[in-house]
Write an enzyme that holds these catalytic residues in place. Structure first.
Site, PDB file in Angstrom:
ATOM      1  N   HIS A 268      -0.029  27.393  45.870  1.00  9.00           N
ATOM      2  CA  HIS A 268      -0.763  26.588  46.869  1.00  9.00           C
ATOM      3  C   HIS A 268      -0.675  25.119  46.465  1.00  9.00           C
ATOM      4  O   HIS A 268       0.396  24.535  46.502  1.00  9.00           O
ATOM      5  CB  HIS A 268      -2.204  27.117  46.957  1.00  9.00           C
ATOM      6  CG  HIS A 268      -3.036  26.575  48.066  1.00  9.00           C
ATOM      7  ND1 HIS A 268      -2.542  25.859  49.121  1.00  9.00           N
ATOM      8  CD2 HIS A 268      -4.373  26.667  48.288  1.00  9.00           C
ATOM      9  CE1 HIS A 268      -3.533  25.524  49.932  1.00  9.00           C
ATOM     10  NE2 HIS A 268      -4.661  26.002  49.463  1.00  9.00           N
ATOM     11  N   HIS A 307       6.644  28.976  53.820  1.00  9.99           N
ATOM     12  CA  HIS A 307       5.250  28.767  54.253  1.00  9.99           C
ATOM     13  C   HIS A 307       4.794  29.985  55.041  1.00  9.99           C
ATOM     14  O   HIS A 307       5.586  30.587  55.770  1.00  9.99           O
ATOM     15  CB  HIS A 307       5.147  27.517  55.133  1.00  9.99           C
ATOM     16  CG  HIS A 307       3.757  26.978  55.226  1.00  9.99           C
ATOM     17  ND1 HIS A 307       2.829  27.491  56.093  1.00  9.99           N
ATOM     18  CD2 HIS A 307       3.135  26.002  54.529  1.00  9.99           C
ATOM     19  CE1 HIS A 307       1.688  26.819  55.941  1.00  9.99           C
ATOM     20  NE2 HIS A 307       1.840  25.927  55.002  1.00  9.99           N
ATOM     21  N   ASP A 363       4.921  20.302  49.872  1.00 11.54           N
ATOM     22  CA  ASP A 363       4.984  20.062  48.421  1.00 11.54           C
ATOM     23  C   ASP A 363       6.382  19.735  47.914  1.00 11.54           C
ATOM     24  O   ASP A 363       6.548  19.371  46.749  1.00 11.54           O
ATOM     25  CB  ASP A 363       4.469  21.309  47.684  1.00 11.54           C
ATOM     26  CG  ASP A 363       2.982  21.486  47.908  1.00 11.54           C
ATOM     27  OD1 ASP A 363       2.582  22.480  48.523  1.00 11.54           O
ATOM     28  OD2 ASP A 363       2.236  20.579  47.498  1.00 11.54           O
TER      29      ASP A 363
END
Ligand code: SDX
Length: 442
Positions: A268, A307, A363
């Site tokens: 995460h 994702h 990210d």
């Protein structure tokens, strides 16, 4: 005229049931009527990790994963990133509307007067080891805020919720900066409310002997946009945590600490730190093809890719990639970006990733920018938690106000042992492979 219902035939009994379809869902409790006998518990759904389960109704963030769409309260992320500021976006997420000038001035004032923390917080931070991970310090210290503000337990009092919201948005950057300064062995820098929200954060991080810290405007704006991009993201793992923990009616500091703990995980919010470690391990553009083969063989994951919701390019990743170029003009180019761009280029052409609809997520590039700006890798998840605080507190408050919500308590499918009787230790079987099997279970 088609009806918004689902007709279910239970082939075990031949019985037929009709359940309403509302907003693209059926209510799981409507399945409990489906039984094989009067004493049957009835049907449940089984959905580990909630891959296809709506846990709430929300007005805050909308994502269309197939189209790569992200909107906060209806406003496209691209417009907010270009035209808004983080503090204005936080108001939008929390309040539901863009502020007018008076509201924005009040909001700015009301968050800035909460940037200071109780002096005892410094004692907390001092108590951590020199090499403590800043995210661990943040989780512990945010939770400890609940001991300074017992009024936060009045979660059904609107004014109390508003005060805790301002305190959290105001204080989390200060705690984050204190954690960073502790890890560097540097004195704490108190907030400078003459600066912007993000400029003040940079000052608390990087101010040294100068009387007044002047943030570089390019880096200040770049970080502010990164904060906008990270402010909320509907029911992600950490938001699920803040709602689930908050559903016990605990104070918001404890609930946000739980969310911070969830964000700490490498799948995460810890992913941007994991991306940098992955890029450093790959080492050069020449090594990218071999690395891709490893990921395809299941040896580790291409961190920053994939994702649960986006099956298209994460719109945030596109914007972050653009920000990188602006930051590098000031900081100099981070060579890791060449490895990241090559990884993306090859992965987006490779069937393994294409078939699984794996694209760069928020990210993939953010850590490269943070590193170029001088942040250590351990601060990356902290840089995610700061802006996400607005999303967490907005989602928490929406849960508190929602009449359909109550304490979160999922069911289970029990697959364990049937009833067994206790026996004295001398009557228990000698160590065997069973012993190994049991000792392996933790
Ligand atoms: C964030 O939810 C949110 O909104 C989160 C977030 C937010 O703003 O709050 O967007 C922020 O957390 C972004 C995600 C950051 N994490 C990473 O980058 C870690 C790497 N990515 C993954 O581990 C993964 O993609 C997840 C955790 C993000 C999503 O996992 P899912 O939806 O459970 O997908 P999965 O694990 O079931 O994978 C499906 C398939 C599997 O292959 P098969 O078993 O079908 O053969 O895709 C493969 C996985 O092995 N896969 C990957 C991969 N991600 C999934 N293979 C290689 N590299 C990857 N990164």
């Amino acid at each position: 005229m088609p009806k918004d219902t689902l007709t279910i035939v239970d082939n075990r009994t031949g019985k037929q049931y009709e359940v309403p379809i509302e907003l693209g869902t059926i209510n799981a409790m409507d399945l409990r009527q489906i039984k094989t006998a009067a004493d049957d518990f009835g049907l449940m759904t089984y959905d580990p990790a909630f891959t296809n389960t709506a846990s709430c109704k929300s007005r805050i963030t909308y994502i269309d994963g197939d189209q790569g769409v992200l909107r906060y309260r209806g406003y496209p992320i691209e417009e907010l990133a270009e035209k808004s500021t983080y503090l204005e976006t936080a108001y939008l997420i929390v309040k539901g509307e863009l502020p007018n000038r008076a509201h924005m001035e009040m909001w700015t004032h009301n968050t800035k007067i909460h940037t200071m923390v109780h002096e005892n917080i410094k004692k907390f931070i001092d108590g951590f080891r020199y090499d403590a991970h800043p995210m661990g310090m943040l989780v512990g210290t945010v939770g400890a805020l609940s001991t300074f503000y017992p009024d936060a337990k009045n979660i059904f009092d609107l004014e109390s919720r508003r005060v805790q919201t301002r305190r959290l948005i105001g204080k989390v950057p200060t705690i984050a900066a204190f954690a960073y300064r502790h890890s560097r062995g540097l004195p704490y820098v108190y907030p400078d409310n003459e600066l912007s929200y993000t400029g003040n954060f940079l000052a608390m991080l990087f101010k040294m002997t100068e009387l007044v810290y002047k943030p570089n405007p390019v880096l200040e704006r770049a970080l502010d946009v990164l904060f906008i991009l990270h402010a909320d993201h509907e029911q992600n793992c950490s938001t699920n945590a803040v709602r689930s923990v908050g559903s016990s009616q605990v104070d918001p500091y404890s609930a946000v600490a739980a969310a911070s703990a969830a964000l700490y995980g490498p799948l995460h919010g810890g992913a941007n730190e994991a991306v940098i470690r992955m890029l450093l391990e790959i080492g050069s553009v020449a090594n990218v093809p071999a690395a891709i083969q490893k990921f395809k063989a299941g040896e580790g994951r291409l961190m920053g890719f994939g994702h649960r919701v986006y099956k298209n390019y994460d719109p945030r990743a596109k914007i972050i990639k653009r920000i990188a170029d602006e930051v590098f003009v000031v900081t100099g180019k981070n060579p890791l970006i060449d490895i990241a761009v090559e990884l993306e280029r090859i992965a987006l052409q490779d069937d393994y990733f294409v078939k699984r609809k794996l694209y760069p997520n928020v990210d993939f590039y953010s850590g490269i920018i943070y590193q170029a700006m001088g942040f250590p890798m351990t601060m990356f998840p902290v840089l995610f938690a700061i802006p996400r605080t607005a999303g967490w507190i907005a989602q928490w408050a929406e849960m508190v106000r929602d009449p359909e919500q109550k304490i979160a308590r999922p069911r289970q499918i029990y697959i364990g042992e049937g009833v067994r009787r206790w026996v004295p230790i001398e009557q228990r079987p000698e160590p065997s492979s069973r012993e190994d099997a049991v000792t392996q279970q933790i």
